[in-house]
Design an enzyme around this catalytic site. Structure first.
Site, PDB file in Angstrom:
ATOM      1  N   CYS A   1      22.864 -28.356  -0.458  1.00 56.80           N
ATOM      2  CA  CYS A   1      22.508 -29.129   0.728  1.00 56.80           C
ATOM      3  C   CYS A   1      23.741 -29.228   1.610  1.00 56.80           C
ATOM      4  CB  CYS A   1      21.970 -30.512   0.352  1.00 56.80           C
ATOM      5  SG  CYS A   1      23.043 -31.442  -0.780  1.00 56.80           S
ATOM      6  N   HIS A   2      23.576 -29.792   2.801  1.00 56.92           N
ATOM      7  CA  HIS A   2      24.653 -29.823   3.784  1.00 56.92           C
ATOM      8  C   HIS A   2      24.737 -31.197   4.436  1.00 56.92           C
ATOM      9  CE1 HIS A   2      24.499 -25.384   3.647  1.00 56.92           C
ATOM     10  NE2 HIS A   2      23.192 -25.510   3.811  1.00 56.92           N
TER      11      HIS A   2
ATOM     12  N   TYR B   1      26.137 -21.841  16.221  1.00 57.41           N
ATOM     13  CA  TYR B   1      25.009 -22.718  16.510  1.00 57.41           C
ATOM     14  C   TYR B   1      25.519 -24.152  16.567  1.00 57.41           C
ATOM     15  CZ  TYR B   1      25.073 -23.700  11.441  1.00 57.41           C
ATOM     16  OH  TYR B   1      25.449 -24.056  10.174  1.00 57.41           O
TER      17      TYR B   1
ATOM     18  N   THR C   1      28.543 -23.509   8.256  1.00 51.48           N
ATOM     19  CA  THR C   1      29.321 -22.634   9.130  1.00 51.48           C
ATOM     20  C   THR C   1      29.592 -23.275  10.490  1.00 51.48           C
ATOM     21  OG1 THR C   1      27.321 -21.504   9.917  1.00 51.48           O
ATOM     22  CG2 THR C   1      28.435 -20.562   8.006  1.00 51.48           C
TER      23      THR C   1
ATOM     24  N   ARG D   1      33.029 -20.896  -0.217  1.00 57.01           N
ATOM     25  CA  ARG D   1      31.897 -20.070   0.208  1.00 57.01           C
ATOM     26  C   ARG D   1      32.388 -18.901   1.044  1.00 57.01           C
ATOM     27  NH1 ARG D   1      26.684 -21.688   4.035  1.00 57.01           N
ATOM     28  NH2 ARG D   1      25.081 -20.751   2.715  1.00 57.01           N
TER      29      ARG D   1
ATOM     30  N   ARG E   1      25.084 -12.505  11.522  1.00 57.12           N
ATOM     31  CA  ARG E   1      24.609 -13.289  12.669  1.00 57.12           C
ATOM     32  C   ARG E   1      25.160 -14.713  12.644  1.00 57.12           C
ATOM     33  NH1 ARG E   1      20.516 -16.095  10.067  1.00 57.12           N
ATOM     34  NH2 ARG E   1      19.779 -15.019   8.212  1.00 57.12           N
TER      35      ARG E   1
ATOM     36  N   HIS F   1      20.404 -18.274  -2.365  1.00 60.65           N
ATOM     37  CA  HIS F   1      19.040 -17.914  -1.990  1.00 60.65           C
ATOM     38  C   HIS F   1      18.610 -16.533  -2.501  1.00 60.65           C
ATOM     39  CE1 HIS F   1      20.316 -21.241   0.341  1.00 60.65           C
ATOM     40  NE2 HIS F   1      20.659 -20.590   1.432  1.00 60.65           N
TER      41      HIS F   1
ATOM     42  N   ASP G   1      18.444 -27.238   0.433  1.00 63.45           N
ATOM     43  CA  ASP G   1      19.022 -26.666   1.653  1.00 63.45           C
ATOM     44  C   ASP G   1      18.904 -27.641   2.828  1.00 63.45           C
ATOM     45  OD1 ASP G   1      20.367 -24.594   3.114  1.00 63.45           O
ATOM     46  OD2 ASP G   1      18.459 -23.968   3.982  1.00 63.45           O
TER      47      ASP G   1
ATOM     48  N   ASN H   1      19.059 -23.581  11.141  1.00 66.31           N
ATOM     49  CA  ASN H   1      18.590 -22.343  11.770  1.00 66.31           C
ATOM     50  C   ASN H   1      17.188 -21.928  11.370  1.00 66.31           C
ATOM     51  OD1 ASN H   1      20.992 -21.483  13.399  1.00 66.31           O
ATOM     52  ND2 ASN H   1      21.975 -21.528  11.381  1.00 66.31           N
TER      53      ASN H   1
END
Length: 315
Positions: free
Chosen positions: A50-51, A67, A95, A142, A148, A199, A268, A273
């Site tokens: 998770c974030h 983003y 990111t 990570r 992308r 994933h 997640d 995104n």
């Protein structure tokens, strides 16, 4: 826990970034009313992917980001954890924050030992900085190979970072897409520590589960016993879509069946995104018993494996 942060309650949903940051026009904020899952996770269960995002007014997003998300605070994450029936979290550096890990560290410091972290670091990170991250609860770094989302980092730099964090007992999380595995295979096999694949390597689930593409990933896990996989993000991979994500089940179940001691699961959240739909986290939890069908598999996936890797440090 305040009533305002109960999932689905007043103040739960976030719809824009804060401070000088405004979320992307096509950004989909996390689910405003996630359902209560029917599946009850075993005691001690860990959401192992998770974030946290921002809040941007306190933890600014990186200038080089590709983003700008909605804010998604640690308080929101703790509320979701409790609502879904989990006890711990593994927070992965996003990111959009680049190599500024302050938002993750802040969450770890307020987690009361119930969270661990995965950071992003650059080649010039000092030994002192790595020790500080370790003391805060970081247990991995990570490496992102999704073009992308990030710019490419030279492999020799990544290899050196992996060597240094291996000395701390950390692992490396790798994020890539299935079509890129052939060119990355030898590099991944050469890294000198435990690797955790995000994933399932993003397989194309419209292809056969025993087809050439996914078979290459299974072969990587067979040949490299230091490689683990997160059986996560059916919402990102599925062509069939919610609520059951049926087309992802054979891929995740195959890994759970064949590598029961080397699989992890996570929500997640807050689902960066996503373009087609906003995942319901309750439905994602109900995906678990479809891929880990026995109580023993469920306990290994949600409790034993993440505790071994992130808390016991013997994974």
């Amino acid at each position: 826990m305040t009533a305002a942060l109960i999932p689905g309650g007043p103040g739960w949903a976030s719809d824009r970034a804060s401070g000088a940051f405004v979320m992307d026009a096509d950004w989909k904020p996390f689910h405003p009313r996630p359902s209560k899952p029917q599946f009850v996770p075993p005691a001690g269960a860990v959401d192992a992917h998770c974030h946290v995002f921002g809040p941007g007014a306190r933890f600014p997003y990186a200038p080089e980001r590709k983003y700008t998300p909605c804010d998604a605070s640690k308080e929101h994450l703790w509320a979701l954890r409790d609502f879904l029936g989990f006890e711990r979290n593994v927070i992965v550096q996003a990111t959009c924050h680049g190599a500024d890990n302050r938002a993750v560290i802040d969450a770890l410091q307020y987690a009361g030992g119930r969270a661990r972290g995965v950071a992003t670091v650059k080649k010039d990170v000092t030994d002192a900085a790595l020790r500080e991250l370790d003391e805060a609860g970081v247990r991995g770094v990570r490496f992102n190979f999704v073009k992308r989302l990030v710019d490419t980092t030279p492999r020799e730099e990544l290899h050196e970072i992996a060597r240094r964090v291996a000395a701390l007992g950390w692992h490396v999380v790798i994020y890539f897409e299935a079509q890129d595995l052939p060119e990355l295979y030898d590099f991944f096999a050469s890294l000198p520590t435990v690797l955790v694949v995000d994933h399932m390597g993003r397989p194309d689930v419209s292809k056969p589960v025993d087809g050439e593409e996914f078979e290459l990933f299974v072969r990587l896990m067979r040949e490299c016993t230091n490689i683990w996989s997160k059986v996560t993000c059916p919402d990102r991979l599925s062509k069939a879509g919610p609520p059951h994500y049926e087309d992802v089940i054979p891929f995740a179940k195959r890994l759970v069946d064949e590598f029961p001691e080397r699989v992890l699961w996570g929500t997640d959240w807050p689902h960066p995104n996503m373009k087609m739909h906003v995942p319901d986290d309750g439905q994602l939890v109900d995906f678990v018993p479809r891929i880990a069908v026995t109580p023993g598999q469920q306990r290994r996936l949600l409790v034993d494996n993440p505790l071994r890797l992130y808390w016991d440090r013997t994974g």
